[in-house]
Design a protein around this motif. Sequence first.
Motif, PDB file in Angstrom:
ATOM      1  N   GLY A   1       0.843  -1.187   0.000  1.00  0.00           N
ATOM      2  CA  GLY A   1       0.000   0.000   0.000  1.00  0.00           C
ATOM      3  C   GLY A   1       0.873   1.230   0.000  1.00  0.00           C
ATOM      4  O   GLY A   1       1.931   1.225  -0.649  1.00  0.00           O
ATOM      5  N   ALA A   2       0.454   2.226   0.783  1.00  0.00           N
ATOM      6  CA  ALA A   2       1.214   3.478   0.812  1.00  0.00           C
ATOM      7  C   ALA A   2       2.447   3.378   1.716  1.00  0.00           C
ATOM      8  O   ALA A   2       3.067   4.385   2.047  1.00  0.00           O
ATOM      9  CB  ALA A   2       0.307   4.621   1.237  1.00  0.00           C
ATOM     10  N   ASN A   3       2.800   2.135   2.121  1.00  0.00           N
ATOM     11  CA  ASN A   3       4.082   1.926   2.809  1.00  0.00           C
ATOM     12  C   ASN A   3       5.227   2.023   1.809  1.00  0.00           C
ATOM     13  O   ASN A   3       6.371   2.262   2.159  1.00  0.00           O
ATOM     14  CB  ASN A   3       4.117   0.569   3.538  1.00  0.00           C
ATOM     15  N   ALA A   4       4.925   1.826   0.514  1.00  0.00           N
ATOM     16  CA  ALA A   4       5.948   1.897  -0.522  1.00  0.00           C
ATOM     17  C   ALA A   4       6.329   3.339  -0.793  1.00  0.00           C
ATOM     18  O   ALA A   4       5.538   4.249  -0.577  1.00  0.00           O
ATOM     19  CB  ALA A   4       5.420   1.256  -1.796  1.00  0.00           C
ATOM     20  N   GLY A   5       7.531   3.526  -1.277  1.00  0.00           N
ATOM     21  CA  GLY A   5       7.975   4.843  -1.703  1.00  0.00           C
ATOM     22  C   GLY A   5       8.785   4.658  -2.958  1.00  0.00           C
ATOM     23  O   GLY A   5       9.943   4.261  -2.898  1.00  0.00           O
TER      24      GLY A   5
END
Length: 423
Positions: free
Chosen positions: A36-40
Amino acid sequence: MSVSVLVGSQWGDEGKGKIVDILSENYDIVTRYQGGANAGHTVEIGDKKYILHLIPSGILRENVICVIGNGVVIDPTALLDEIALLEKNNIKVDGRLFISHNAHLIMPYHKLLDSISESGENKIGTTGRGIGPCYIDKYARKGIKIVDLLNRKVLEEKIRENIKEKNILLKKIYDHEELDVEEIIRQYLEFDKTIDKYIKDVPFYLNNAIDEGKSILLEGAQGALLDVDHGTYPYVTSSSPTSGGACTGTGIPPTRIDSVIGIVKAYTTRVGLGPFPTELTDEEGEKLRKVGAEYGATTGRPRRCGWFDAFLVRYSAMINGINTCAVTKLDVLGSFDKIKVCIGYEKNGKKIKSFPTDVERLSTVTPVYETLPGWNKDISNCLSYSELPTETKDYLSFISKQAGITFNIISVGPKRKQTFYAD
Ligand code: IMP
Ligand code: MG
């Protein structure tokens, strides 16, 4: 190749965003399949730098359609912020982004429970984005899905039911104040209006696209060693970044996948807790962090740094079935006189045969190193393989042999032009 999976082959932050951006020139569709938005995912184009958390990195190529698969957990706030940021930069999202109706929604209580559990004793060092608690609810069959946004009555009922239970947990176990259910319902009913137009039957759409001869790049987030099944459990994320996750996370069957592209960094990094056999806690580690700007793209946390671990990458290549590979951040090693490569592990003086994912075992192994001469040169201006110093080519051929992979793409800096194909 028409359908390819791109996987991070270490502990994440291998430079997937940049390589997806390069490769997506040749694909019609780019699809995220887990996390999810844990990725960068960082992509630099000209003097602009984009950090994408949820939307596939292919969005930066105007002819590419981007899809978020059912395996992804979606925080609507993060999604809408990202859409707004792209649109502000004149990147068209409408009509180019589709979201699976089966993806699960991250709710405010997921983020809250993530931060509460990280403030306790059994820390993982998560990104605090609510990822684990959201997947917990998915597998407990209590989750709220994107499709639920389409039916206001169902959505409201599900939110009420979930919050009733979470409030008991918050109050009785964590001594935390209760959540305001009406406010959360209002907020999520609002998302319904904005997100509706992006919702699609993704398995149907993607399989039809393959029938029509379209090419698809499946973009993994995090890395193989953070996989909930094959990583260094419990110091992992709660999804399946390995190539197998690409099938369950999108609805594309294994028989339709043509190739797996691995991304490896020329050394190793890890954010968060957990064993890391080649970690350097001395000045050399500090130097890698400084030269490589090794700070989390999502949380800003300093990344732990160490030498390339060929034994780990060999394991990763095996479980992912890597056919071709990109090596990134090779330029970062340009100021080291000597470079070490881990070629295996020993325990009690005995060689270990297969990579131990068990953290008790992994934290007690001794890495066996081979030392290679550095090239002591800035290679960030090299535009082709032939321009690389001999020592750099020797380093590449040594690590590829030890890890059992072949490098096709070499990256020597964050820009598009700092990328070339191996001879
Ligand atoms: P979570 O995914 O936020 O639950 O975090 C679990 C573990 O995965 C922690 O060690 C995080 O630092 C790590 N992690 C999660 N996402 C990424 C990423 O995109 N890159 C690198 N590490 C990550
Ligand atoms: Mg990253």
